[in-house]
Design an enzyme around this catalytic site. Structure first.
Site, short mmCIF file in Angstrom:
data_model
loop_
_atom_site.label_atom_id
_atom_site.label_comp_id
_atom_site.label_asym_id
_atom_site.label_seq_id
_atom_site.Cartn_x
_atom_site.Cartn_y
_atom_site.Cartn_z
N HIS A 101 -0.23 -11.21 82.09
CA HIS A 101 -0.66 -12.61 82.12
C HIS A 101 -1.53 -12.83 83.34
CE1 HIS A 101 -0.45 -17.02 82.09
NE2 HIS A 101 -0.04 -16.91 80.84
N ASP A 152 3.90 -14.87 74.22
CA ASP A 152 3.43 -14.60 72.86
C ASP A 152 4.15 -13.43 72.21
OD1 ASP A 152 1.22 -16.55 72.70
OD2 ASP A 152 0.41 -15.38 74.35
#
Length: 216
Positions: A101, A152
């Site tokens: 991320h 996700d």
């Protein structure tokens, strides 16, 4: 969920799905939110600003993470094949969707909650394949690259388990993020100032102009 799957969902599934919507609803100045605020700062209307946000989801680095994650798992198929598949993917410098991320270097703080939802759903449905496979890949990525999964990753597993087609993972994300986008747009309009970032030119200097007709 009824419109997506054609079946009335069990209350426990609906509650879990709602939890994923909450986890996805808002996440500071990501690409889509920033796009929405830039557009709204021109005093464009709500619809135009939301469309700007949705446009950023066309790029797989922002909008396709959950779909990409389930495609990786479906490609591997078996937990026993994880190590060999990952070794080959890393050797080829492939991007492993669902991991890493731009903000979180240690852990995406939403991920543990999403993993719990996927785990509980997996147990309830008697799944012995996709969730264990996801856990195995998570362990392998931690060992080989020390890169944790993002929100996700397990969202993709959860959606797969409850029968949602991967083609609408990203639209579901947009549906959830609508709460965050519209809140930002309202906030921008309430005390507006045109967002106009400056840029720094880092290219060559002192070049001579060559007329187009003289260029090779």
């Amino acid at each position: 969920l009824y419109m997506i799957t054609g079946e009335e969902p069990e209350p426990v599934v609906a509650k879990a799905f709602d939890s994923t919507m909450i986890l996805y609803a808002e996440h500071s100045y990501n690409a889509s939110t920033f796009a929405a605020r830039v557009t709204s700062s021109t005093l464009a209307d709500m619809h135009s600003a939301v469309v700007s946000a949705i446009g950023t989801l066309r790029g797989p680095l922002h909008g396709g993470a959950n779909r990409g994650a389930i495609e990786v798992l479906l490609k591997i198929k078996d937990a026993k094949k994880v190590d060999a598949w990952l070794a080959k993917a890393l050797a080829n410098k492939e991007k492993i969707m669902g991991f890493g991320h731009r903000i979180y270097k240690n852990i995406d703080t939403r991920t543990p909650y999403m993993k719990i939802l996927a785990d509980e759903t997996s147990r309830r449905m008697g799944d012995k394949k996709i969730f264990p496979l996801a856990c195995k890949l998570e362990e392998a990525m931690k060992r080989e690259k020390n890169i944790p999964p993002n929100v996700d990753y397990y969202a993709a597993v959860f959606y797969y388990l409850i029968g949602i087609k991967k083609e609408i993972y990203t639209p579901i994300f947009a549906m959830a993020r609508m709460a965050g986008w519209t809140s930002h747009i309202i906030e921008q309009h309430a005390d507006n100032k045109l967002i106009r970032p400056e840029c720094v030119y880092t290219g060559p200097r002192g070049l001579s102009f060559v007329p187009l007709i003289d260029r090779e």
